[in-house]
Design a protein around this motif. Sequence first.
Motif, PDB file in Angstrom:
ATOM      1  N   GLY A  32       0.816  -1.212   0.000  1.00 53.71           N
ATOM      2  CA  GLY A  32       0.000   0.000   0.000  1.00 53.71           C
ATOM      3  C   GLY A  32       0.848   1.260   0.000  1.00 53.71           C
ATOM      4  O   GLY A  32       0.571   2.218  -0.730  1.00 53.71           O
ATOM      5  N   LEU A  33       1.910   1.259   0.806  1.00 53.06           N
ATOM      6  CA  LEU A  33       2.805   2.416   0.846  1.00 53.06           C
ATOM      7  C   LEU A  33       3.533   2.580  -0.481  1.00 53.06           C
ATOM      8  O   LEU A  33       3.650   3.705  -1.002  1.00 53.06           O
ATOM      9  CB  LEU A  33       3.814   2.251   1.984  1.00 53.06           C
ATOM     10  CG  LEU A  33       4.834   3.386   2.156  1.00 53.06           C
ATOM     11  CD1 LEU A  33       4.143   4.716   2.427  1.00 53.06           C
ATOM     12  CD2 LEU A  33       5.824   3.059   3.279  1.00 53.06           C
ATOM     13  N   GLU A 129      -2.812   0.817   9.617  1.00 51.42           N
ATOM     14  CA  GLU A 129      -3.463   2.054  10.080  1.00 51.42           C
ATOM     15  C   GLU A 129      -2.510   3.237   9.965  1.00 51.42           C
ATOM     16  O   GLU A 129      -2.890   4.331   9.523  1.00 51.42           O
ATOM     17  CB  GLU A 129      -3.884   1.920  11.547  1.00 51.42           C
ATOM     18  CG  GLU A 129      -5.239   1.333  11.781  1.00 51.42           C
ATOM     19  CD  GLU A 129      -5.713   1.568  13.216  1.00 51.42           C
ATOM     20  OE1 GLU A 129      -5.477   2.671  13.759  1.00 51.42           O
ATOM     21  OE2 GLU A 129      -6.315   0.648  13.794  1.00 51.42           O
ATOM     22  N   ILE A 130      -1.266   3.041  10.383  1.00 49.57           N
ATOM     23  CA  ILE A 130      -0.280   4.119  10.360  1.00 49.57           C
ATOM     24  C   ILE A 130       0.017   4.526   8.917  1.00 49.57           C
ATOM     25  O   ILE A 130       0.107   5.716   8.597  1.00 49.57           O
ATOM     26  CB  ILE A 130       1.013   3.687  11.072  1.00 49.57           C
ATOM     27  CG1 ILE A 130       0.715   3.275  12.514  1.00 49.57           C
ATOM     28  CG2 ILE A 130       2.041   4.814  11.047  1.00 49.57           C
ATOM     29  CD1 ILE A 130       1.891   2.663  13.245  1.00 49.57           C
ATOM     30  N   VAL A 131       0.155   3.533   8.042  1.00 48.53           N
ATOM     31  CA  VAL A 131       0.433   3.829   6.631  1.00 48.53           C
ATOM     32  C   VAL A 131      -0.729   4.598   6.013  1.00 48.53           C
ATOM     33  O   VAL A 131      -0.522   5.533   5.222  1.00 48.53           O
ATOM     34  CB  VAL A 131       0.720   2.533   5.854  1.00 48.53           C
ATOM     35  CG1 VAL A 131       0.798   2.802   4.354  1.00 48.53           C
ATOM     36  CG2 VAL A 131       2.025   1.904   6.342  1.00 48.53           C
ATOM     37  N   LEU A 135      -0.158   8.216   4.294  1.00 48.19           N
ATOM     38  CA  LEU A 135      -0.526   8.546   2.919  1.00 48.19           C
ATOM     39  C   LEU A 135      -1.503   9.722   2.871  1.00 48.19           C
ATOM     40  O   LEU A 135      -1.424  10.568   1.969  1.00 48.19           O
ATOM     41  CB  LEU A 135      -1.117   7.325   2.226  1.00 48.19           C
ATOM     42  CG  LEU A 135      -0.136   6.164   1.973  1.00 48.19           C
ATOM     43  CD1 LEU A 135      -0.863   4.982   1.333  1.00 48.19           C
ATOM     44  CD2 LEU A 135       1.030   6.608   1.099  1.00 48.19           C
ATOM     45  N   LYS A 136      -2.401   9.786   3.846  1.00 50.97           N
ATOM     46  CA  LYS A 136      -3.320  10.934   3.893  1.00 50.97           C
ATOM     47  C   LYS A 136      -2.559  12.224   4.137  1.00 50.97           C
ATOM     48  O   LYS A 136      -2.875  13.272   3.556  1.00 50.97           O
ATOM     49  CB  LYS A 136      -4.374  10.722   4.990  1.00 50.97           C
ATOM     50  CG  LYS A 136      -5.305   9.543   4.760  1.00 50.97           C
ATOM     51  CD  LYS A 136      -6.161   9.682   3.518  1.00 50.97           C
ATOM     52  CE  LYS A 136      -7.372  10.559   3.761  1.00 50.97           C
ATOM     53  NZ  LYS A 136      -8.300  10.547   2.594  1.00 50.97           N
ATOM     54  N   SER A 137      -1.522  12.154   5.008  1.00 47.76           N
ATOM     55  CA  SER A 137      -0.733  13.362   5.293  1.00 47.76           C
ATOM     56  C   SER A 137       0.089  13.795   4.078  1.00 47.76           C
ATOM     57  O   SER A 137       0.487  14.960   3.967  1.00 47.76           O
ATOM     58  CB  SER A 137       0.191  13.121   6.489  1.00 47.76           C
ATOM     59  OG  SER A 137       1.236  12.234   6.167  1.00 47.76           O
TER      60      SER A 137
END
Length: 314
Positions: A32-33, A129-131, A135-137
């Motif tokens: 995903g990242l 969750e962190i990723v 990505l949103k940031s």
Amino acid sequence: MNKVTESILKSDSIAITYHQSPDGDALGSALGLMLGLRKIGKEAYIISRDKVPGIYRFLPNTEEIKENASCPKKNTHCVIVLDCGNVERISGKIDKSKINPVINIDHHISNSKYGDINYVDTMASATGEIVYNLLKSLDVVMDTDIAKCLYTAIITDTGSFKYSSTTASTHLIAGELIKTGIDFPLIHRTIFENKPLRKLKLYGKLLEKVELFLNDKLAIIAMDKEHSTLLEDNSEIISLQMQIDTIEVGAFLKEVDDGIKISLRSKDKVDVRAIAEIFGGGGHEKASGILLRDMHDIEKAKKALINVLEKELI
């Protein structure tokens, strides 16, 4: 998080890796990242000495992960390590004298903070969750491929949202990922329900080998090296083992090339992370792992584990 995003924005070529024997959270987070970073113009790729377990090959771009393609390419600007608590368990080969920064992103409380930049959120149910938040940031717009990867990361590390690490934020993020249009029932079926007959037969043989100790509060299954290659992922057999009504702790011991791997699960009272740390392992309060390097005596490993757990269960 600001330091992480600043480093990413400064880097053109980014290598991504995770812990050895990657699970759904490690692979889903990494893929995903990678896909998200490519959307903002980065050359992102995965380094790993491990092959992708068959159960996760439905994820997009898994064909790019080459077993033993474990070293960063020339002119790589930074390495991001996901879901890995210590240097010894990193799947990729990293020389910190040649690449800076190494960014360590994780959710395990036992993380040793080995990175040049460390972002460890122990309240997150999964690294996925962190990723998602990372990505949103970075203003990455979620698409179905990214969402499929991150949803897989979250459902595997939460046991389909049944583990106590699941929070309201976990459900909110899962909801946002579903909004992209992913076929989430199909993802669930692929991971948890589609099994070849030979695997179910293997589970049956392993369940016949369950041993109960310490007033039937500890269940242990041991698997020798001859059969360990047949089982890519330990989590399903441990989940079956944990359904035994009397037990508090379940342990699965498997002989591998470099020693004996132990997976631990707890229902309620025992912090198996603390147990794992006694043997140099780590993880979560309810789910942890150990690698007893250079040990190949299953019975000896079993006795050592029972001796430690006796203080917790008797």
